[in-house]
Design a protein around this motif. Structure first.
Motif, short mmCIF file in Angstrom:
data_model
loop_
_atom_site.label_atom_id
_atom_site.label_comp_id
_atom_site.label_asym_id
_atom_site.label_seq_id
_atom_site.Cartn_x
_atom_site.Cartn_y
_atom_site.Cartn_z
N THR A 16 -29.44 20.51 11.18
CA THR A 16 -30.67 20.37 10.42
C THR A 16 -30.32 20.12 8.96
N ASN A 21 -38.70 20.97 5.53
CA ASN A 21 -39.24 19.63 5.31
C ASN A 21 -38.17 18.58 5.53
N SER A 23 -35.10 17.36 8.80
CA SER A 23 -35.04 16.84 10.16
C SER A 23 -33.93 17.56 10.92
N SER A 24 -34.04 17.53 12.24
CA SER A 24 -33.04 18.13 13.13
C SER A 24 -32.66 17.12 14.20
N ARG A 25 -31.40 17.17 14.57
CA ARG A 25 -30.89 16.28 15.61
C ARG A 25 -29.89 17.06 16.44
N ALA A 32 -34.35 14.53 18.35
CA ALA A 32 -34.35 14.03 16.97
C ALA A 32 -35.76 14.20 16.45
N ILE A 33 -35.95 15.15 15.54
CA ILE A 33 -37.31 15.46 15.10
C ILE A 33 -37.37 15.61 13.59
N ASP A 34 -38.53 15.28 13.05
CA ASP A 34 -38.84 15.55 11.66
C ASP A 34 -39.46 16.94 11.59
N LEU A 35 -39.23 17.61 10.49
CA LEU A 35 -39.79 18.94 10.27
C LEU A 35 -40.76 18.91 9.10
N SER A 36 -41.80 19.72 9.22
CA SER A 36 -42.78 19.88 8.15
C SER A 36 -43.16 21.34 8.08
N GLY A 44 -43.92 16.10 10.88
CA GLY A 44 -43.09 16.77 11.89
C GLY A 44 -43.63 18.08 12.40
#
Length: 139
Positions: A16, A21, A23-25, A32-36, A44
């Motif tokens: 991460t 705010n 992203s993690s992969r 593979a995701i965006d974080l919010s 995300g």
């Protein structure tokens, strides 16, 4: 107290960047995701939703193990809905959780028994036991 490990079955590896705010992969690129931040309008998900998804999936698997041991067939629409709260106590941040178990067609007393047994089996439940408030309900 931790239990001695005999065998590592699987290791999930993620990286991460950017914190809440970012992203993690996963190392295998299957995740593979965006974080919010929680409650934001960002694109995300957030760590609380990810914990809820992982825990509810694992918990439903543990219910399956408990049902198998009790010679009970689970309904195809069995489900676990996780609610993960990000909380504050003074300056400290804490988590709390509710796992709502739906086992349509299963006697409510039996469903509560399976959920209680699953809470003993599930590694997520073990990891959080004594660390956060957890409520298990059959709905």
């Amino acid at each position: 107290m931790t239990q001695a490990i005999d065998t590592v079955i699987y290791t999930g590896k993620t990286r991460t960047t950017g914190g809440r705010n970012g992203s993690s992969r996963s190392s295998d690129n299957r995740l593979a995701i965006d974080l919010s931040g929680p409650g934001s309008n960002g694109p995300g998900t957030n760590p609380e939703q990810l914990l809820g998804a992982g825990w509810s999936a694992c918990f439903l698997g543990a219910i399956g193990k408990a049902a198998q041991a009790a010679d009970v067939t689970l309904p195809a629409d069995a489900a676990v809905e996780a609610e993960i709260d990000l909380c504050r106590a003074g300056e400290a941040f804490l988590l709390a959780a509710r796992l709502n178990v739906s086992l349509p067609g299963i006697d409510p007393d039996l469903a509560r028994s399976l959920a209680a047994r699953a809470h003993q089996i599930c590694p997520y439940s073990k990891a959080t036991r004594g660390n956060i408030d957890v409520t298990i309900a059959v709905v």
